[in-house]
Design a protein around this motif. Structure first.
Motif, PDB file in Angstrom:
ATOM      1  N   GLY A 226      46.275 -55.967 -40.167  1.00 12.98           N
ATOM      2  CA  GLY A 226      47.469 -55.317 -39.637  1.00 12.98           C
ATOM      3  C   GLY A 226      47.671 -53.899 -40.117  1.00 12.98           C
ATOM      4  N   ALA A 227      46.805 -53.403 -40.997  1.00 19.11           N
ATOM      5  CA  ALA A 227      46.974 -52.044 -41.528  1.00 19.11           C
ATOM      6  C   ALA A 227      46.257 -51.029 -40.639  1.00 19.11           C
ATOM      7  N   ARG A 228      46.782 -49.809 -40.594  1.00 20.67           N
ATOM      8  CA  ARG A 228      46.130 -48.740 -39.839  1.00 20.67           C
ATOM      9  C   ARG A 228      45.207 -47.974 -40.778  1.00 20.67           C
ATOM     10  N   VAL A 229      43.939 -47.844 -40.383  1.00 15.77           N
ATOM     11  CA  VAL A 229      42.958 -47.166 -41.228  1.00 15.77           C
ATOM     12  C   VAL A 229      42.266 -46.075 -40.425  1.00 15.77           C
ATOM     13  N   ASP A 230      41.855 -45.045 -41.124  1.00  8.62           N
ATOM     14  CA  ASP A 230      41.160 -43.903 -40.511  1.00  8.62           C
ATOM     15  C   ASP A 230      39.653 -44.168 -40.549  1.00  8.62           C
ATOM     16  N   VAL A 231      39.080 -44.516 -39.399  1.00 10.68           N
ATOM     17  CA  VAL A 231      37.658 -44.858 -39.325  1.00 10.68           C
ATOM     18  C   VAL A 231      36.795 -43.640 -39.655  1.00 10.68           C
ATOM     19  N   ALA A 232      37.207 -42.470 -39.229  1.00 14.36           N
ATOM     20  CA  ALA A 232      36.429 -41.258 -39.500  1.00 14.36           C
ATOM     21  C   ALA A 232      36.306 -41.022 -41.002  1.00 14.36           C
ATOM     22  N   ALA A 233      37.395 -41.223 -41.734  1.00 12.99           N
ATOM     23  CA  ALA A 233      37.362 -41.042 -43.181  1.00 12.99           C
ATOM     24  C   ALA A 233      36.455 -42.070 -43.844  1.00 12.99           C
ATOM     25  N   LEU A 234      36.493 -43.305 -43.355  1.00 11.49           N
ATOM     26  CA  LEU A 234      35.625 -44.347 -43.918  1.00 11.49           C
ATOM     27  C   LEU A 234      34.157 -44.009 -43.684  1.00 11.49           C
ATOM     28  N   LEU A 235      33.840 -43.486 -42.505  1.00 12.67           N
ATOM     29  CA  LEU A 235      32.455 -43.100 -42.211  1.00 12.67           C
ATOM     30  C   LEU A 235      32.008 -41.947 -43.119  1.00 12.67           C
ATOM     31  N   ARG A 236      32.873 -40.947 -43.277  1.00 12.46           N
ATOM     32  CA  ARG A 236      32.507 -39.812 -44.144  1.00 12.46           C
ATOM     33  C   ARG A 236      32.262 -40.284 -45.575  1.00 12.46           C
ATOM     34  N   SER A 237      33.112 -41.187 -46.046  1.00 13.08           N
ATOM     35  CA  SER A 237      32.961 -41.705 -47.410  1.00 13.08           C
ATOM     36  C   SER A 237      31.653 -42.491 -47.562  1.00 13.08           C
ATOM     37  N   SER A 238      31.323 -43.345 -46.570  1.00 10.60           N
ATOM     38  CA  SER A 238      30.092 -44.142 -46.635  1.00 10.60           C
ATOM     39  C   SER A 238      28.860 -43.257 -46.626  1.00 10.60           C
ATOM     40  N   VAL A 239      28.861 -42.258 -45.753  1.00 13.41           N
ATOM     41  CA  VAL A 239      27.719 -41.333 -45.673  1.00 13.41           C
ATOM     42  C   VAL A 239      27.556 -40.580 -46.988  1.00 13.41           C
ATOM     43  N   GLN A 240      28.665 -40.113 -47.555  1.00 14.77           N
ATOM     44  CA  GLN A 240      28.604 -39.366 -48.807  1.00 14.77           C
ATOM     45  C   GLN A 240      28.072 -40.243 -49.941  1.00 14.77           C
ATOM     46  N   THR A 241      28.509 -41.514 -49.973  1.00 14.77           N
ATOM     47  CA  THR A 241      28.060 -42.427 -51.027  1.00 14.77           C
ATOM     48  C   THR A 241      26.565 -42.703 -50.941  1.00 14.77           C
ATOM     49  N   LEU A 242      26.052 -42.807 -49.709  1.00 16.17           N
ATOM     50  CA  LEU A 242      24.651 -43.187 -49.521  1.00 16.17           C
ATOM     51  C   LEU A 242      23.707 -42.000 -49.353  1.00 16.17           C
ATOM     52  N   ARG A 243      24.247 -40.798 -49.387  1.00 20.60           N
ATOM     53  CA  ARG A 243      23.385 -39.633 -49.212  1.00 20.60           C
ATOM     54  C   ARG A 243      22.306 -39.522 -50.298  1.00 20.60           C
TER      55      ARG A 243
ATOM     56  N   VAL B   2      42.572 -47.187 -36.375  1.00 23.16           N
ATOM     57  CA  VAL B   2      42.568 -48.510 -35.750  1.00 23.16           C
ATOM     58  C   VAL B   2      43.259 -49.478 -36.701  1.00 23.16           C
ATOM     59  N   LEU B   3      43.624 -50.661 -36.182  1.00 22.24           N
ATOM     60  CA  LEU B   3      44.105 -51.723 -37.051  1.00 22.24           C
ATOM     61  C   LEU B   3      42.891 -52.341 -37.737  1.00 22.24           C
ATOM     62  N   GLY B   4      42.870 -52.297 -39.062  1.00 22.87           N
ATOM     63  CA  GLY B   4      41.667 -52.795 -39.733  1.00 22.87           C
ATOM     64  C   GLY B   4      41.852 -52.992 -41.218  1.00 22.87           C
ATOM     65  N   ASP B   5      40.832 -53.538 -41.810  1.00 24.88           N
ATOM     66  CA  ASP B   5      40.743 -53.729 -43.260  1.00 24.88           C
ATOM     67  C   ASP B   5      39.767 -52.669 -43.774  1.00 24.88           C
ATOM     68  N   SER B   6      40.252 -51.721 -44.545  1.00 28.41           N
ATOM     69  CA  SER B   6      39.415 -50.589 -44.950  1.00 28.41           C
ATOM     70  C   SER B   6      38.220 -51.035 -45.783  1.00 28.41           C
ATOM     71  N   ASP B   7      38.412 -52.007 -46.674  1.00 22.77           N
ATOM     72  CA  ASP B   7      37.298 -52.475 -47.505  1.00 22.77           C
ATOM     73  C   ASP B   7      36.211 -53.130 -46.660  1.00 22.77           C
ATOM     74  N   GLN B   8      36.632 -53.958 -45.686  1.00 24.62           N
ATOM     75  CA  GLN B   8      35.640 -54.645 -44.861  1.00 24.62           C
ATOM     76  C   GLN B   8      34.929 -53.684 -43.916  1.00 24.62           C
ATOM     77  N   LEU B   9      35.642 -52.748 -43.335  1.00 24.08           N
ATOM     78  CA  LEU B   9      34.979 -51.775 -42.457  1.00 24.08           C
ATOM     79  C   LEU B   9      34.026 -50.892 -43.257  1.00 24.08           C
ATOM     80  N   THR B  10      34.417 -50.539 -44.475  1.00 24.20           N
ATOM     81  CA  THR B  10      33.505 -49.789 -45.342  1.00 24.20           C
ATOM     82  C   THR B  10      32.242 -50.600 -45.606  1.00 24.20           C
ATOM     83  N   GLN B  11      32.401 -51.908 -45.806  1.00 20.55           N
ATOM     84  CA  GLN B  11      31.239 -52.774 -46.027  1.00 20.55           C
ATOM     85  C   GLN B  11      30.330 -52.792 -44.805  1.00 20.55           C
ATOM     86  N   VAL B  12      30.919 -52.823 -43.610  1.00 23.69           N
ATOM     87  CA  VAL B  12      30.129 -52.784 -42.374  1.00 23.69           C
ATOM     88  C   VAL B  12      29.315 -51.494 -42.303  1.00 23.69           C
TER      89      VAL B  12
END
Length: 346
Positions: free
Chosen positions: A188-205, A226-236
């Motif tokens: 039910g939480a609103r999360v910024d998918v773009a920010a999650l993608l930037r964070s994942s790319v930076q971590t794995l660079r 989007v409505l999402g779970d930030s931890d789980q989307l980051t895991q994806v």
């Protein structure tokens, strides 16, 4: 029970039913039983209708002993195997008026049982391999290599690697269990998918750099929620990008691209599409339908060498399902692979 009354009694029963009278002839069959055994069964001896030895023994014992009997019946319907639990129960106050034979479809229950057995066997195998290696090295260090500094250092390095592998497996198992338990509860939480993608790319660079892979992120400059779970989307995103780096390293490049559509076909409304595209070796598309199964690997030896547990894509699938999204895999041998996540905008 009369022959005129019997068909109307069993017609509305939602599973195959046969009535066999005291003369051992089929008194009535409902439509589902007719579909199972053919339309010409009524009035014939039950032996010529049922035919399978296990079924015949079940009915024969119920008629002779006037006691309920149970058996399993396996058959094929429309190119799929079906398992029935068959119960033959005596009719009448003293059981002398024949038997009613009821077929209950237990195929799904059987499949779930087989899935559980396969899961336990796979987990046992995945844990036994590193445990066996650890036990062997421990015995060696306690005995022949007790005073061999070079061997001790080499063995401890291998033991550390195997212990990390077991730790990853246990972590993924716990993660998979948690995701499956929450799959029906939409975040039910609103999360910024773009920010999650930037964070994942930076971590794995750094991993990409070490692997000789040039990684590019496209379309993730502006916030998209989007409505999402930030931890789980980051895991994806982490799983898919890491897989792209490990298994697509031979291509030398990896593109992570996010695009937004006002009418995404997957949802018939606004949605996001996140593609993870590598230019590596790819694989035969015949594997695609099974890639999200637990412990399924295209190349088991290579996957284990790279630290894979065989659970990553299964976790991705369940997380995407929880977010009411879609997950698609495409690959061509020698040209690379594309892993795509569709998420609905809310």
């Amino acid at each position: 029970m009369t022959a005129d009354l019997a068909p109307s009694i069993i017609a509305g029963v939602p599973f195959p039913v046969l009535l066999i009278d005291s003369s051992e002839r089929v008194l009535a069959m409902n439509l589902l039983a007719t579909n199972l055994f053919g339309p010409a069964g009524t009035g014939r001896h039950y032996i010529t209708v049922l035919r399978q030895p296990a079924l015949l023994d079940c009915v024969e014992e119920a008629l002779r002993l006037r006691q309920a009997r149970k058996v399993r019946y396996l058959t094929t319907e429309v190119a799929r195997e079906v398992t029935y639990e068959v119960v033959a129960s005596p009719l009448g106050p003293d059981g002398s008026e024949g038997v009613v034979v009821v077929f209950t479809d237990i195929t799904e229950r059987e499949q779930m049982g087989q899935i559980r057995r396969d899961f336990v066997a796979n987990v046992s195998h995945e844990l036994k391999t590193p445990l066996t290696a650890l036990m062997g090295f421990i015995e060696t260090l306690q005995g022949p290599a007790r005073d061999d500094a070079a061997a001790r250092a080499r063995f401890l390095e291998i033991m550390g690697r195997e212990a990390k592998r077991m730790n990853r497996l246990v972590s993924d198992l716990l993660s998979l269990s948690r995701v499956e338990a929450e799959e029906r509860m939409r975040p039910g939480a609103r999360v910024d998918v773009a920010a999650l993608l930037r964070s994942s790319v930076q971590t794995l660079r750094p991993l990409a750099t070490d692997s000789g892979v040039e990684m590019q992120l496209e379309g993730a400059d502006a916030p998209v929620h989007v409505l999402g779970d930030s931890d789980q989307l980051t895991q994806v995103f982490h799983n898919l990008i890491e897989n792209g780096i490990k298994y697509g390293a031979s291509g030398g490049s990896l593109v992570v691209r996010m695009t937004r559509s006002e009418r995404e076909l997957a949802f018939r409304g606004p949605g996001l599409r996140i593609d993870v595209i590598d230019r590596g070796e790819g694989f035969d598309p015949v594997h695609i339908p099974r890639l999200t199964e637990r412990f399924y690997r295209v190349d088991s030896h290579r996957s284990r060498e790279m630290g894979g547990t065989g659970l990553g894509l299964a976790i991705v699938k369940h997380i995407v399902n929880r977010h009411r999204g879609r997950f698609r895999i495409e690959s061509v041998e020698g040209q690379g692979s594309t892993f795509t996540v569709f998420l609905p905008e809310s």
